[in-house]
Design an enzyme around this catalytic site. Structure first.
Site, PDB file in Angstrom:
ATOM      1  N   ASN A  10       0.464  -1.107  -0.077  1.00 50.81           N
ATOM      2  CA  ASN A  10       0.237  -0.016   0.029  1.00 50.81           C
ATOM      3  C   ASN A  10       0.899   0.914   0.159  1.00 50.81           C
ATOM      4  O   ASN A  10       1.071   1.976   1.225  1.00 50.81           O
ATOM      5  CB  ASN A  10      -0.879  -0.184   1.155  1.00 50.81           C
ATOM      6  CG  ASN A  10      -1.581   1.249   1.239  1.00 50.81           C
ATOM      7  OD1 ASN A  10      -1.810   1.892   0.403  1.00 50.81           O
ATOM      8  ND2 ASN A  10      -2.683   0.808   2.410  1.00 50.81           N
ATOM      9  N   ARG A  93      -2.644  -1.882  -3.707  1.00 50.72           N
ATOM     10  CA  ARG A  93      -3.153  -0.845  -3.782  1.00 50.72           C
ATOM     11  C   ARG A  93      -3.128   0.065  -5.033  1.00 50.72           C
ATOM     12  O   ARG A  93      -1.420   0.428  -4.622  1.00 50.72           O
ATOM     13  CB  ARG A  93      -3.456  -0.254  -2.182  1.00 50.72           C
ATOM     14  CG  ARG A  93      -4.065   0.427  -2.613  1.00 50.72           C
ATOM     15  CD  ARG A  93      -4.548   1.777  -1.075  1.00 50.72           C
ATOM     16  NE  ARG A  93      -5.438   2.584  -1.468  1.00 50.72           N
ATOM     17  CZ  ARG A  93      -5.021   4.427  -0.210  1.00 50.72           C
ATOM     18  NH1 ARG A  93      -3.816   4.465   0.101  1.00 50.72           N
ATOM     19  NH2 ARG A  93      -6.176   5.050  -0.393  1.00 50.72           N
ATOM     20  N   HIS A 182     -10.585   5.031  -1.294  1.00 51.66           N
ATOM     21  CA  HIS A 182     -10.991   4.192  -0.202  1.00 51.66           C
ATOM     22  C   HIS A 182     -12.196   3.066  -0.038  1.00 51.66           C
ATOM     23  O   HIS A 182     -11.949   2.697   0.635  1.00 51.66           O
ATOM     24  CB  HIS A 182     -11.255   5.185   1.157  1.00 51.66           C
ATOM     25  CG  HIS A 182     -10.279   6.321   1.340  1.00 51.66           C
ATOM     26  ND1 HIS A 182     -10.942   7.075   1.766  1.00 51.66           N
ATOM     27  CD2 HIS A 182      -9.089   6.421   1.340  1.00 51.66           C
ATOM     28  CE1 HIS A 182      -9.806   8.204   2.175  1.00 51.66           C
ATOM     29  NE2 HIS A 182      -8.650   7.961   2.030  1.00 51.66           N
ATOM     30  N   ARG A 243      -5.333  18.472   3.624  1.00 54.43           N
ATOM     31  CA  ARG A 243      -6.895  18.701   2.279  1.00 54.43           C
ATOM     32  C   ARG A 243      -7.819  19.641   2.899  1.00 54.43           C
ATOM     33  O   ARG A 243      -8.638  18.981   3.971  1.00 54.43           O
ATOM     34  CB  ARG A 243      -6.758  17.479   1.342  1.00 54.43           C
ATOM     35  CG  ARG A 243      -6.168  16.787   1.064  1.00 54.43           C
ATOM     36  CD  ARG A 243      -6.549  15.082   0.125  1.00 54.43           C
ATOM     37  NE  ARG A 243      -5.691  14.146   0.872  1.00 54.43           N
ATOM     38  CZ  ARG A 243      -5.690  13.349   0.533  1.00 54.43           C
ATOM     39  NH1 ARG A 243      -7.063  12.203  -0.001  1.00 54.43           N
ATOM     40  NH2 ARG A 243      -5.731  11.994   0.661  1.00 54.43           N
ATOM     41  N   GLU A 386      -7.065  -2.277   5.229  1.00 57.08           N
ATOM     42  CA  GLU A 386      -7.168  -2.229   3.374  1.00 57.08           C
ATOM     43  C   GLU A 386      -6.126  -3.564   3.151  1.00 57.08           C
ATOM     44  O   GLU A 386      -6.593  -4.624   1.521  1.00 57.08           O
ATOM     45  CB  GLU A 386      -6.974  -1.238   3.413  1.00 57.08           C
ATOM     46  CG  GLU A 386      -7.952  -0.046   3.226  1.00 57.08           C
ATOM     47  CD  GLU A 386      -7.027   0.794   2.830  1.00 57.08           C
ATOM     48  OE1 GLU A 386      -6.267   1.782   4.248  1.00 57.08           O
ATOM     49  OE2 GLU A 386      -7.756   1.292   2.379  1.00 57.08           O
TER      50      GLU A 386
HETATM   51  C1  LIG Z   1      -7.131   7.964  -1.933  1.00 57.33           C
HETATM   52  C2  LIG Z   1      -6.871   9.218  -0.618  1.00 57.33           C
HETATM   53  O1  LIG Z   1      -7.248   9.838   0.236  1.00 57.33           O
HETATM   54  O2  LIG Z   1      -6.008   8.197   0.073  1.00 57.33           O
HETATM   55  P1  LIG Z   1      -4.806   8.355   2.024  1.00 57.33           P
HETATM   56  O3  LIG Z   1      -5.877   8.361   2.902  1.00 57.33           O
HETATM   57  O4  LIG Z   1      -4.364   6.377   1.373  1.00 57.33           O
HETATM   58  O5  LIG Z   1      -4.200   9.422   0.979  1.00 57.33           O
HETATM   59 MG   LIG Z   2      -5.361   4.729   4.843  1.00 53.89          MG
END
Ligand SMILES: CC(=O)OP(=O)(O)O
Ligand SMILES: [Mg+2]
Ligand SMILES: Nc1ncnc2c1ncn2[C@@H]1O[C@H](COP(=O)(O)OP(=O)(O)O)[C@@H](O)[C@H]1O
Length: 402
Positions: A10, A93, A182, A243, A386
Protein backbone atom coordinates in the site's frame (compact mmCIF):
# COMPACT_ATOMS: atom_id res chain seq x y z
CA UNK A 1 1.55 -27.62 -2.38
CA UNK A 2 0.65 -24.57 -4.47
CA UNK A 3 2.00 -21.21 -3.30
CA UNK A 4 -0.33 -19.58 -0.78
CA UNK A 5 1.38 -16.37 0.27
CA UNK A 6 0.49 -12.87 -0.88
CA UNK A 7 2.55 -9.74 -0.30
CA UNK A 8 0.43 -6.57 -0.19
CA UNK A 9 1.92 -3.15 -0.87
CA UNK A 10 0.00 0.00 0.00
CA UNK A 11 2.22 2.78 -1.34
CA UNK A 12 1.15 6.25 -0.22
CA UNK A 13 2.56 9.61 -1.20
CA UNK A 14 5.31 9.43 1.44
CA UNK A 15 4.86 6.01 2.97
CA UNK A 16 4.63 2.31 2.20
CA UNK A 17 2.54 -0.04 4.33
CA UNK A 18 3.00 -3.74 3.67
CA UNK A 19 1.83 -7.13 4.87
CA UNK A 20 2.80 -10.66 3.98
CA UNK A 21 -0.12 -13.06 4.47
CA UNK A 22 -0.65 -16.78 4.21
CA UNK A 23 -4.01 -17.10 2.48
CA UNK A 24 -4.67 -20.66 3.68
CA UNK A 25 -5.87 -19.08 6.92
CA UNK A 26 -5.41 -15.32 6.20
CA UNK A 27 -2.71 -15.19 8.89
CA UNK A 28 -0.13 -12.42 8.83
CA UNK A 29 3.53 -13.45 8.59
CA UNK A 30 5.07 -9.99 8.49
CA UNK A 31 3.91 -6.41 8.54
CA UNK A 32 5.57 -3.04 8.37
CA UNK A 33 5.58 0.60 7.53
CA UNK A 34 8.10 2.92 5.87
CA UNK A 35 7.39 6.56 6.69
CA UNK A 36 8.66 9.97 5.60
CA UNK A 37 10.17 8.67 2.37
CA UNK A 38 12.30 11.36 0.70
CA UNK A 39 13.13 13.07 3.97
CA UNK A 40 16.25 12.82 6.15
CA UNK A 41 14.19 11.29 8.95
CA UNK A 42 12.73 8.25 7.15
CA UNK A 43 11.79 5.35 9.37
CA UNK A 44 11.11 1.68 8.71
CA UNK A 45 9.34 -0.45 11.27
CA UNK A 46 9.18 -4.14 10.44
CA UNK A 47 7.57 -6.93 12.45
CA UNK A 48 7.95 -10.63 11.70
CA UNK A 49 4.95 -12.32 13.27
CA UNK A 50 6.66 -15.67 12.73
CA UNK A 51 9.24 -14.75 15.40
CA UNK A 52 7.57 -11.82 17.16
CA UNK A 53 10.62 -9.69 16.41
CA UNK A 54 10.29 -5.99 15.53
CA UNK A 55 13.14 -4.03 13.95
CA UNK A 56 13.37 -0.33 13.33
CA UNK A 57 15.64 1.65 11.00
CA UNK A 58 16.00 5.39 11.11
CA UNK A 59 17.75 7.42 8.41
CA UNK A 60 17.13 8.75 4.92
CA UNK A 61 15.30 6.57 2.37
CA UNK A 62 15.38 8.57 -0.86
CA UNK A 63 12.37 7.27 -2.78
CA UNK A 64 9.78 4.50 -3.08
CA UNK A 65 12.13 2.28 -5.03
CA UNK A 66 14.72 2.43 -2.24
CA UNK A 67 11.94 1.86 0.31
CA UNK A 68 10.77 -1.33 -1.41
CA UNK A 69 14.29 -2.66 -1.72
CA UNK A 70 14.71 -2.18 2.04
CA UNK A 71 11.39 -3.92 2.67
CA UNK A 72 12.55 -6.86 0.52
CA UNK A 73 15.80 -7.07 2.54
CA UNK A 74 13.91 -7.05 5.83
CA UNK A 75 11.60 -9.84 4.68
CA UNK A 76 14.64 -11.86 3.53
CA UNK A 77 16.24 -11.54 6.97
CA UNK A 78 13.25 -13.42 8.39
CA UNK A 79 13.40 -16.11 5.73
CA UNK A 80 10.33 -14.55 4.08
CA UNK A 81 12.15 -13.06 1.06
CA UNK A 82 10.54 -12.23 -2.26
CA UNK A 83 12.43 -15.16 -3.83
CA UNK A 84 10.28 -17.60 -1.86
CA UNK A 85 8.51 -20.23 -3.99
CA UNK A 86 5.58 -19.94 -1.56
CA UNK A 87 4.76 -16.45 -2.81
CA UNK A 88 1.70 -16.65 -5.10
CA UNK A 89 1.32 -12.99 -6.04
CA UNK A 90 1.93 -9.40 -5.02
CA UNK A 91 -1.18 -7.25 -4.48
CA UNK A 92 -0.98 -3.49 -4.89
CA UNK A 93 -3.34 -0.77 -3.72
CA UNK A 94 -3.88 1.58 -6.67
CA UNK A 95 -5.77 4.71 -5.78
CA UNK A 96 -7.19 5.85 -9.14
CA UNK A 97 -8.57 3.31 -11.59
CA UNK A 98 -10.80 5.68 -13.55
CA UNK A 99 -13.92 4.20 -15.16
CA UNK A 100 -12.43 1.02 -16.57
CA UNK A 101 -11.18 -0.92 -13.60
CA UNK A 102 -14.16 -2.25 -11.68
CA UNK A 103 -12.39 -5.42 -10.53
CA UNK A 104 -8.93 -6.45 -9.27
CA UNK A 105 -6.71 -6.74 -12.34
CA UNK A 106 -3.50 -8.59 -13.19
CA UNK A 107 -1.01 -5.91 -14.24
CA UNK A 108 0.35 -5.89 -17.79
CA UNK A 109 1.75 -3.11 -19.99
CA UNK A 110 -1.73 -1.79 -20.85
CA UNK A 111 -2.76 -1.65 -17.20
CA UNK A 112 0.46 0.19 -16.31
CA UNK A 113 -0.18 2.69 -19.10
CA UNK A 114 -3.73 3.35 -17.87
CA UNK A 115 -2.60 3.88 -14.25
CA UNK A 116 0.00 6.30 -15.60
CA UNK A 117 -2.58 8.15 -17.71
CA UNK A 118 -4.60 8.75 -14.53
CA UNK A 119 -1.72 10.50 -12.68
CA UNK A 120 -3.18 14.01 -13.24
CA UNK A 121 -6.28 13.01 -11.21
CA UNK A 122 -4.32 11.29 -8.40
CA UNK A 123 -1.01 13.15 -8.35
CA UNK A 124 -0.19 12.28 -4.72
CA UNK A 125 -0.98 8.58 -5.07
CA UNK A 126 -0.78 6.97 -8.53
CA UNK A 127 2.95 7.74 -9.08
CA UNK A 128 3.81 5.99 -5.81
CA UNK A 129 1.53 3.06 -6.69
CA UNK A 130 3.25 2.74 -10.09
CA UNK A 131 6.73 2.77 -8.56
CA UNK A 132 5.59 0.05 -6.17
CA UNK A 133 4.37 -2.14 -9.02
CA UNK A 134 7.41 -1.57 -11.23
CA UNK A 135 9.87 -2.25 -8.41
CA UNK A 136 8.02 -5.43 -7.43
CA UNK A 137 7.96 -6.53 -11.09
CA UNK A 138 11.72 -6.04 -11.37
CA UNK A 139 12.26 -8.12 -8.21
CA UNK A 140 9.91 -10.94 -9.26
CA UNK A 141 9.13 -10.71 -13.01
CA UNK A 142 7.61 -14.20 -12.97
CA UNK A 143 4.92 -13.43 -10.36
CA UNK A 144 1.46 -12.03 -11.04
CA UNK A 145 1.18 -8.44 -9.82
CA UNK A 146 -2.44 -7.58 -9.04
CA UNK A 147 -3.82 -4.04 -8.84
CA UNK A 148 -6.74 -3.46 -6.46
CA UNK A 149 -8.33 -0.07 -7.10
CA UNK A 150 -9.71 2.38 -4.51
CA UNK A 151 -12.25 3.49 -7.10
CA UNK A 152 -13.67 0.03 -7.91
CA UNK A 153 -16.27 -0.17 -5.11
CA UNK A 154 -17.74 3.19 -6.15
CA UNK A 155 -18.44 2.26 -9.77
CA UNK A 156 -21.95 1.21 -8.66
CA UNK A 157 -22.88 4.84 -7.90
CA UNK A 158 -25.86 6.01 -9.96
CA UNK A 159 -25.20 8.71 -12.56
CA UNK A 160 -27.16 11.17 -10.42
CA UNK A 161 -24.45 10.88 -7.74
CA UNK A 162 -21.46 10.37 -10.05
CA UNK A 163 -22.00 13.38 -12.36
CA UNK A 164 -21.12 17.01 -11.72
CA UNK A 165 -23.60 19.58 -12.97
CA UNK A 166 -21.36 20.92 -15.75
CA UNK A 167 -21.62 20.80 -19.57
CA UNK A 168 -21.96 17.09 -20.34
CA UNK A 169 -19.82 17.30 -23.48
CA UNK A 170 -16.92 18.85 -21.58
CA UNK A 171 -17.35 16.37 -18.73
CA UNK A 172 -17.31 13.41 -21.13
CA UNK A 173 -14.38 14.69 -23.18
CA UNK A 174 -12.19 15.06 -20.09
CA UNK A 175 -13.79 12.24 -18.07
CA UNK A 176 -14.71 14.67 -15.34
CA UNK A 177 -16.95 12.78 -12.92
CA UNK A 178 -17.01 11.61 -9.34
CA UNK A 179 -14.98 8.42 -8.89
CA UNK A 180 -14.61 8.15 -5.11
CA UNK A 181 -11.70 6.56 -3.20
CA UNK A 182 -10.88 4.38 -0.18
CA UNK A 183 -13.29 1.89 -1.82
CA UNK A 184 -11.48 -1.19 -0.52
CA UNK A 185 -11.98 0.12 3.00
CA UNK A 186 -15.61 1.16 2.46
CA UNK A 187 -16.39 -2.30 1.05
CA UNK A 188 -14.61 -4.16 3.86
CA UNK A 189 -16.08 -2.01 6.64
CA UNK A 190 -19.66 -2.05 5.33
CA UNK A 191 -19.54 -5.86 5.16
CA UNK A 192 -17.97 -6.13 8.63
CA UNK A 193 -20.66 -3.80 10.00
CA UNK A 194 -23.43 -6.04 8.64
CA UNK A 195 -21.67 -8.98 10.29
CA UNK A 196 -21.47 -7.10 13.58
CA UNK A 197 -25.24 -6.51 13.37
CA UNK A 198 -25.73 -10.22 12.64
CA UNK A 199 -27.34 -9.47 9.28
CA UNK A 200 -26.62 -10.12 5.60
CA UNK A 201 -24.87 -7.22 3.78
CA UNK A 202 -27.72 -7.19 1.21
CA UNK A 203 -30.19 -6.26 3.96
CA UNK A 204 -28.22 -3.46 5.58
CA UNK A 205 -27.77 0.26 4.81
CA UNK A 206 -24.58 1.74 6.26
CA UNK A 207 -22.89 5.13 6.37
CA UNK A 208 -19.14 4.45 6.47
CA UNK A 209 -16.86 7.20 7.76
CA UNK A 210 -13.24 6.46 6.78
CA UNK A 211 -11.32 9.07 8.77
CA UNK A 212 -7.57 8.72 8.27
CA UNK A 213 -5.16 11.31 6.98
CA UNK A 214 -7.27 11.26 3.84
CA UNK A 215 -10.94 11.00 4.80
CA UNK A 216 -14.13 10.05 3.02
CA UNK A 217 -17.73 9.09 3.76
CA UNK A 218 -19.88 6.69 1.80
CA UNK A 219 -23.52 5.66 1.65
CA UNK A 220 -23.81 1.90 1.14
CA UNK A 221 -27.20 0.38 0.34
CA UNK A 222 -27.38 -3.40 0.59
CA UNK A 223 -23.63 -3.79 0.03
CA UNK A 224 -23.45 -1.40 -2.95
CA UNK A 225 -22.08 2.12 -2.85
CA UNK A 226 -24.68 4.73 -3.83
CA UNK A 227 -22.73 7.89 -2.93
CA UNK A 228 -19.35 8.93 -1.60
CA UNK A 229 -17.74 12.21 -0.61
CA UNK A 230 -14.56 12.16 -2.73
CA UNK A 231 -14.89 13.04 -6.40
CA UNK A 232 -12.71 13.36 -9.49
CA UNK A 233 -9.73 13.37 -7.12
CA UNK A 234 -9.30 12.61 -3.39
CA UNK A 235 -9.67 16.34 -2.63
CA UNK A 236 -13.47 16.67 -2.48
CA UNK A 237 -15.61 16.13 0.61
CA UNK A 238 -14.59 16.00 4.24
CA UNK A 239 -11.98 18.15 5.97
CA UNK A 240 -8.80 16.00 6.03
CA UNK A 241 -5.34 16.08 7.57
CA UNK A 242 -3.90 18.43 4.93
CA UNK A 243 -6.69 18.62 2.28
CA UNK A 244 -9.48 21.19 2.27
CA UNK A 245 -12.34 18.99 1.12
CA UNK A 246 -15.36 20.86 -0.30
CA UNK A 247 -15.08 24.52 -1.18
CA UNK A 248 -16.61 26.94 -3.65
CA UNK A 249 -14.68 26.30 -6.90
CA UNK A 250 -14.52 30.07 -7.34
CA UNK A 251 -11.99 30.17 -4.48
CA UNK A 252 -9.50 28.87 -7.06
CA UNK A 253 -10.25 31.67 -9.59
CA UNK A 254 -10.05 34.20 -6.79
CA UNK A 255 -6.66 32.99 -5.58
CA UNK A 256 -5.36 32.98 -9.17
CA UNK A 257 -6.78 36.35 -10.25
CA UNK A 258 -6.59 38.35 -7.06
CA UNK A 259 -3.90 36.43 -5.18
CA UNK A 260 -1.66 35.95 -8.24
CA UNK A 261 -1.08 32.32 -7.36
CA UNK A 262 -0.21 29.75 -10.03
CA UNK A 263 -2.29 26.59 -10.58
CA UNK A 264 0.49 24.49 -9.05
CA UNK A 265 0.63 26.73 -5.98
CA UNK A 266 -3.13 26.46 -5.49
CA UNK A 267 -2.99 22.69 -5.99
CA UNK A 268 -0.31 22.41 -3.30
CA UNK A 269 -2.23 24.76 -1.02
CA UNK A 270 -5.46 22.73 -1.20
CA UNK A 271 -3.85 19.28 -1.06
CA UNK A 272 -0.94 19.77 1.31
CA UNK A 273 -1.40 22.95 3.31
CA UNK A 274 -5.12 22.94 4.06
CA UNK A 275 -7.47 20.82 6.16
CA UNK A 276 -6.61 20.52 9.84
CA UNK A 277 -3.00 21.46 9.10
CA UNK A 278 -3.97 24.65 7.29
CA UNK A 279 -6.40 25.61 10.03
CA UNK A 280 -4.18 25.08 13.05
CA UNK A 281 -0.70 23.90 11.98
CA UNK A 282 -1.22 20.28 13.02
CA UNK A 283 -2.71 17.45 10.98
CA UNK A 284 -2.57 14.75 13.65
CA UNK A 285 -5.81 14.44 15.63
CA UNK A 286 -3.85 13.34 18.73
CA UNK A 287 -1.94 16.61 18.77
CA UNK A 288 -5.11 18.63 18.11
CA UNK A 289 -6.86 16.97 21.05
CA UNK A 290 -3.87 17.63 23.29
CA UNK A 291 -3.97 21.32 22.33
CA UNK A 292 -7.73 21.50 22.90
CA UNK A 293 -7.24 20.04 26.38
CA UNK A 294 -4.83 22.93 27.04
CA UNK A 295 -7.46 25.45 25.94
CA UNK A 296 -5.99 26.20 22.49
CA UNK A 297 -8.69 28.09 20.54
CA UNK A 298 -7.15 27.61 17.09
CA UNK A 299 -7.10 23.83 17.56
CA UNK A 300 -10.69 23.94 18.88
CA UNK A 301 -11.90 25.82 15.79
CA UNK A 302 -10.12 23.36 13.47
CA UNK A 303 -11.85 20.50 15.31
CA UNK A 304 -15.23 22.24 15.10
CA UNK A 305 -14.91 22.79 11.33
CA UNK A 306 -13.90 19.13 10.88
CA UNK A 307 -16.96 17.98 12.86
CA UNK A 308 -19.37 20.39 11.16
CA UNK A 309 -18.44 18.99 7.71
CA UNK A 310 -18.67 15.41 8.95
CA UNK A 311 -22.15 16.03 10.36
CA UNK A 312 -23.31 17.55 7.07
CA UNK A 313 -22.29 14.38 5.22
CA UNK A 314 -23.95 12.12 7.79
CA UNK A 315 -27.15 14.10 7.38
CA UNK A 316 -26.88 14.04 3.59
CA UNK A 317 -26.44 10.27 3.53
CA UNK A 318 -29.50 9.80 5.75
CA UNK A 319 -31.38 11.58 2.99
CA UNK A 320 -29.68 9.57 0.21
CA UNK A 321 -30.32 6.20 1.89
CA UNK A 322 -33.77 6.92 3.33
CA UNK A 323 -33.25 4.22 5.94
CA UNK A 324 -29.95 3.85 7.82
CA UNK A 325 -29.14 0.78 9.93
CA UNK A 326 -25.67 1.78 11.11
CA UNK A 327 -22.97 4.43 11.07
CA UNK A 328 -19.47 2.91 11.09
CA UNK A 329 -16.33 4.81 12.07
CA UNK A 330 -13.00 3.57 10.73
CA UNK A 331 -9.30 4.40 9.96
CA UNK A 332 -6.81 6.20 12.24
CA UNK A 333 -9.14 8.95 13.51
CA UNK A 334 -12.38 6.98 13.32
CA UNK A 335 -10.95 4.01 15.22
CA UNK A 336 -9.09 5.98 17.89
CA UNK A 337 -10.61 9.40 18.47
CA UNK A 338 -13.61 8.87 20.76
CA UNK A 339 -14.13 12.65 20.95
CA UNK A 340 -14.59 12.85 17.17
CA UNK A 341 -17.16 10.04 17.22
CA UNK A 342 -19.10 11.60 20.10
CA UNK A 343 -19.09 15.09 18.54
CA UNK A 344 -20.06 13.84 15.06
CA UNK A 345 -23.16 12.05 16.37
CA UNK A 346 -24.14 14.60 19.06
CA UNK A 347 -27.44 16.24 18.23
CA UNK A 348 -28.46 13.62 15.63
CA UNK A 349 -30.64 11.67 18.07
CA UNK A 350 -33.73 12.82 16.18
CA UNK A 351 -32.47 10.86 13.15
CA UNK A 352 -31.88 7.72 15.24
CA UNK A 353 -28.17 7.35 16.10
CA UNK A 354 -26.71 7.92 19.57
CA UNK A 355 -23.37 7.27 21.29
CA UNK A 356 -23.01 5.71 24.75
CA UNK A 357 -20.09 7.51 26.45
CA UNK A 358 -19.02 4.40 28.39
CA UNK A 359 -18.94 2.15 25.31
CA UNK A 360 -17.30 4.90 23.25
CA UNK A 361 -14.42 5.14 25.72
CA UNK A 362 -13.54 1.43 25.48
CA UNK A 363 -10.48 0.82 23.27
CA UNK A 364 -9.91 -2.31 21.24
CA UNK A 365 -9.07 -3.88 17.90
CA UNK A 366 -12.37 -5.69 17.34
CA UNK A 367 -15.49 -4.29 15.65
CA UNK A 368 -17.81 -3.00 18.37
CA UNK A 369 -21.04 -1.11 18.94
CA UNK A 370 -20.84 2.22 20.76
CA UNK A 371 -24.55 3.06 20.66
CA UNK A 372 -26.98 2.30 23.49
CA UNK A 373 -29.40 -0.58 22.88
CA UNK A 374 -32.22 1.97 22.66
CA UNK A 375 -30.75 3.76 19.60
CA UNK A 376 -32.77 3.28 16.40
CA UNK A 377 -29.57 3.51 14.33
CA UNK A 378 -26.50 1.59 15.50
CA UNK A 379 -23.15 3.38 15.77
CA UNK A 380 -20.05 1.20 15.46
CA UNK A 381 -16.27 1.30 15.45
CA UNK A 382 -15.11 -1.11 12.75
CA UNK A 383 -11.33 -1.26 12.22
CA UNK A 384 -10.49 -1.34 8.54
CA UNK A 385 -8.01 -3.78 7.00
CA UNK A 386 -7.28 -2.66 3.46
CA UNK A 387 -4.27 -4.99 3.26
CA UNK A 388 -6.27 -8.12 4.17
CA UNK A 389 -8.98 -7.18 1.69
CA UNK A 390 -6.39 -6.58 -1.06
CA UNK A 391 -4.75 -9.93 -0.25
CA UNK A 392 -8.10 -11.73 -0.47
CA UNK A 393 -8.99 -10.15 -3.79
CA UNK A 394 -5.50 -10.82 -5.15
CA UNK A 395 -5.51 -14.45 -4.09
CA UNK A 396 -9.04 -15.01 -5.42
CA UNK A 397 -7.97 -13.69 -8.82
CA UNK A 398 -4.71 -15.61 -9.01
CA UNK A 399 -6.45 -18.78 -7.85
CA UNK A 400 -9.01 -18.35 -10.65
CA UNK A 401 -6.20 -18.13 -13.22
CA UNK A 402 -4.71 -21.48 -12.28
C1 LIG B 1 -7.31 8.26 -1.58
C2 LIG B 1 -6.69 8.74 -0.32
O1 LIG B 1 -6.98 9.81 0.13
O2 LIG B 1 -5.84 7.90 0.28
P1 LIG B 1 -5.01 8.16 1.64
O3 LIG B 1 -6.02 8.37 2.71
O4 LIG B 1 -4.22 6.89 1.82
O5 LIG B 1 -4.17 9.37 1.38
MG1 LIG C 1 -5.24 5.12 4.54
N1 LIG D 1 -4.81 7.44 19.14
C1 LIG D 1 -5.25 8.32 18.22
N2 LIG D 1 -6.09 9.30 18.56
C2 LIG D 1 -6.54 10.19 17.66
N3 LIG D 1 -6.18 10.17 16.36
C3 LIG D 1 -5.33 9.24 15.95
C4 LIG D 1 -4.81 8.26 16.86
N4 LIG D 1 -4.00 7.44 16.15
C5 LIG D 1 -4.00 7.90 14.88
N5 LIG D 1 -4.78 8.98 14.75
C6 LIG D 1 -5.06 9.78 13.54
O1 LIG D 1 -5.05 8.90 12.43
C7 LIG D 1 -4.30 9.48 11.36
C8 LIG D 1 -3.71 8.39 10.48
O2 LIG D 1 -4.75 7.57 10.04
P1 LIG D 1 -4.49 6.41 8.97
O3 LIG D 1 -5.80 5.75 8.72
O4 LIG D 1 -3.35 5.56 9.41
O5 LIG D 1 -4.10 7.32 7.74
P2 LIG D 1 -3.45 7.05 6.33
O6 LIG D 1 -3.78 5.62 5.94
O7 LIG D 1 -4.16 8.06 5.48
O8 LIG D 1 -2.00 7.30 6.48
C9 LIG D 1 -3.26 10.33 12.06
O9 LIG D 1 -2.86 11.38 11.23
C10 LIG D 1 -4.03 10.85 13.28
O10 LIG D 1 -4.71 12.03 12.95
Amino acid sequence: MSPSRVLVLNSGSSSVKYQLLDMRDSSRLATGLVERIGEQTSRLRHTALTTGETREHNGPIADHQAALKTVAEELARDGLGLDSPELAAIGHRVVHGGMFFTEPTVVDDDVLAEIERLIPVAPLHNPANLTGIRTAMALRPDLPQVAVFDTAFHTTMPESAARYAIDTRIADRYRVRRYGFHGTSHAYVSRATAKLLGRAPEDVNVIVLHLGNGASASAVRGGRCVDTSMGLTPLEGLVMGTRSGDLDPAVIFHLARVGGMSMDEIDTLLNKRSGLFGLCGDNDMREIQRRIDEGDEEAQLAFDIYIHRLKKYIGAYFAVLGRVDAIAFTAGVGENAAAVRAAAVAGLEGLGPAVDDGLNAVRGDAPRLISPASARVAVAVVPTDEELEIARQTYALVGKDK
